[in-house]
Design an enzyme around this catalytic site. Structure first.
Site, PDB file in Angstrom:
ATOM      1  N   ASP A 176      22.936 -55.805  39.208  1.00  0.00           N
ATOM      2  CA  ASP A 176      22.420 -56.781  38.246  1.00  0.00           C
ATOM      3  C   ASP A 176      22.624 -56.222  36.850  1.00  0.00           C
ATOM      4  OD1 ASP A 176      20.550 -58.087  36.431  1.00  0.00           O
ATOM      5  OD2 ASP A 176      19.772 -59.086  38.202  1.00  0.00           O
ATOM      6  N   ILE A 177      23.610 -56.776  36.135  1.00  0.00           N
ATOM      7  CA  ILE A 177      23.982 -56.263  34.820  1.00  0.00           C
ATOM      8  C   ILE A 177      23.665 -57.325  33.774  1.00  0.00           C
ATOM      9  CG2 ILE A 177      25.788 -55.164  33.461  1.00  0.00           C
ATOM     10  CD1 ILE A 177      25.132 -53.774  36.130  1.00  0.00           C
ATOM     11  N   GLU A 178      22.732 -57.022  32.893  1.00  0.00           N
ATOM     12  CA  GLU A 178      22.358 -57.978  31.851  1.00  0.00           C
ATOM     13  C   GLU A 178      21.834 -57.247  30.631  1.00  0.00           C
ATOM     14  OE1 GLU A 178      18.853 -60.344  32.930  1.00  0.00           O
ATOM     15  OE2 GLU A 178      18.872 -59.340  34.868  1.00  0.00           O
ATOM     16  N   GLY A 179      21.477 -58.026  29.611  1.00  0.00           N
ATOM     17  CA  GLY A 179      21.003 -57.414  28.370  1.00  0.00           C
ATOM     18  C   GLY A 179      22.095 -56.587  27.720  1.00  0.00           C
ATOM     19  N   MET A 195      16.396 -64.514  33.266  1.00  0.00           N
ATOM     20  CA  MET A 195      16.652 -63.095  33.448  1.00  0.00           C
ATOM     21  C   MET A 195      15.696 -62.545  34.495  1.00  0.00           C
ATOM     22  SD  MET A 195      17.201 -61.973  29.502  1.00  0.00           S
ATOM     23  CE  MET A 195      15.756 -62.877  28.956  1.00  0.00           C
TER      24      MET A 195
END
Length: 536
Positions: A183-186, A1
């Site tokens: 940036d797409i995460e979590g 990540m």
């Protein structure tokens, strides 16, 4: 990540594991590579070593094949000490992805660098605008990365659609962006509201840029496992495409696969496995959305971002040799881009930390020379994207697609129908085939690990196709079905020009013309329909 840090860090993993996944890809360069930078790149590429040189020669041999992979490493902008990405002696790359822009901590609809600097403050305190101008003057360019694991991405924090759109617009205008990386995460990956808002904002900005005679390429950066994108990742890509965004590509974070992969995992093998799985998922997704791409076209829409050196998982270390292998893979497949997290880390850790597991955002934690990873990837033959109309495809509006049984080459899918394995149907302008018997399963649903879809996608319906013509399996049936007559089991009639046989006693129940004809219908078809599997 990927994460952004405001201060330097060099600690053991149990103190503060590093998670620097905010990689984003830079926008396309406006000029050719300057002679100064070109000369420097020739020197540094020559110094990569035997493995790196062999890889570069391989790339040159294949320069004319497929897409030319674009090297665009991430730079953590707010990290101390400041990384001078504009200096060619410190940065072998022509382009960089600057990370991360996030929501301001006091105003979620205002952009900030790492939650610590407004754009004006970054210009004054970090000389960011001036350094970007210097990079561009030397023939390079930037891509802006928005989001990351740490802090809140703008679309998550800002629920006001107009203000959100304006926040992205400010960034595009101030930094004259041709490429934007999300940036797409979590938890943001499953936030449906933010996915919808983000897509609407990006669609508007792309339309504005087009109207102004320019363009805005958009990359989506998401996590990946060796088995491919997660269900949320696939859904996020789909929501972006269905939201009307001309998506340039999907950049996957090839890092942090998990300790379950063993005590000494082969990071290159895990990475290529993740990329191959992503290729299959995206091929399938585009087909489900009515777009048929060639294998190379799909590869050109995929990016890879490894965390160089020590990953957040203790056992996982991405070496210089792994980097050379990924670079070769990128050219062989025609990968759209290769990034890395990050330029700030592209050096060996010093002193007492050189021979132990080190989680740091200022050094790699593996044996290497300074900028060795950068030099490997700098040899990639591609340049920034955004100049070709072939890079993005228009996704048909599935809600506006009406499947006409009179023109569809196979029967139109029905929610209540029972399908056997091998049966072909048409749904929203796309042909699907049943992998096994099923009922009520929407063919357009994403086929992801853990939630398999019983339908495999075959491809979109072409405008030249015609309605299916059933083929009678018997001859000599001439009696037309009559609603006034009663029929017993075994009686045969003709209805709509096709033969049927009564399954039981029936009266005033017309034979069905909705295919497949289910076992609950009183009349069994004595004919086959295109799309039905061949039985013994």
């Amino acid at each position: 990540m990927l994460t952004d840090r405001a201060t330097p860090l060099l600690v053991r993993p149990d103190d503060d594991p590093l998670a620097d996944p905010d990689w984003q890809e830079p926008e396309p360069p406006a000029e050719k590579l300057s002679w100064l930078r070109l000369g420097f790149l020739i020197l540094v590429v020559a110094g990569v070593g035997i493995g790196g040189t062999a890889a570069v020669m391989h790339w040159r041999d294949n320069a004319g094949a497929l897409a030319k992979s674009w090297a665009v490493p991430y730079v953590d902008v707010t990290l101390t000490p400041t990384f001078e990405f504009q200096d060619p002696t410190l940065n072998p790359a022509n382009d960089v992805a600057l990370a991360f822009v996030v929501a301001d901590k006091t105003d979620g609809c205002a952009p900030s660098w790492g939650g610590a600097y407004t754009p004006d403050e970054a210009s004054a305190s970090l000389e960011l605008d001036r350094r970007i101008s210097q990079l561009r003057a030397a023939g390079g360019n930037i891509m802006l990365s928005v989001g990351g694991l740490t802090n809140s991405e703008l679309a998550v924090a800002c629920t006001d659609q107009a203000r959100l759109t304006d926040a992205y617009r400010q960034l595009v205008k101030r930094y004259d962006l041709a490429t934007l990386d999300l940036d797409i995460e979590g938890t943001a990956l499953a936030d449906q509201g933010s996915l919808t808002r983000r897509a609407a904002a990006l669609k508007t900005l792309q339309a504005e840029r087009t109207a102004a005679g320019s363009s805005l390429a958009v990359w989506l950066t998401v996590p990946v496992s060796p088995e491919g994108l997660t269900a949320d990742g696939v859904a996020a890509v789909r929501a972006t495409l269905e939201g009307g965004v001309a998506l340039r590509g999907v950049n996957v974070m090839t890092m942090d696969y998990g300790s379950a992969k063993g005590s000494n995992p082969d990071m290159l093998e895990l990475t290529t496995s993740a990329l191959n799985a992503t290729h299959k998922q995206l091929s399938d997704l585009y087909l489900r959305l009515g777009v048929q791409l060639t294998s190379s076209e799909v590869w050109s829409r995929i990016g890879a971002t490894p965390m160089i050196g020590q990953n957040d998982v203790d056992a996982e270390r991405f070496t210089v040799q792994d980097a050379a292998g990924l670079a070769t893979f990128a050219v062989d497949k025609g990968l759209g881009r290769v990034s890395m997290w990050s330029l700030n880390r592209d050096s060996r850790c010093k002193n007492t930390f050189t021979n132990v597991v080190v989680h740091s955002n200022t050094c790699s934690g593996v044996d290497q020379t300074a900028l060795e990873f950068s030099k490997v990837f700098a040899g990639l033959p591609g340049t920034s994207v955004g100049s070709s109309g072939r890079e993005s495809v228009e996704i048909p509006d599935q809600n506006a697609t009406v499947d006409d049984p009179a023109t569809s080459p196979y029967p139109v899918w029905r929610l209540t129908a029972l399908y056997v394995g091998g049966y072909k149907v048409v749904w929203h302008g796309v042909v699907y085939q049943a992998k096994w018997a099923n009922q009520g399963a929407d063919p357009t649903a994403d086929d992801v690990s853990g939630t398999p879809n019983p339908w495999s996608v075959v491809g979109p319906v072409s405008t030249s196709e015609i309605a299916p013509t059933p083929t009678p399996a018997v001859s000599g049936v001439t009696a037309e079905w009559n609603p006034a007559l009663g029929y017993k089991r075994g009686d045969r009639v003709v209805f709509g020009g096709l033969p049927y046989e009564a399954r039981w006693i029936t009266k005033n129940e017309p034979p069905s013309t909705e295919y497949p004809i289910g076992p609950e219908e009183p009349w069994a078809p004595l004919f086959t329909v295109p799309g039905e599997p061949v039985t013994g």
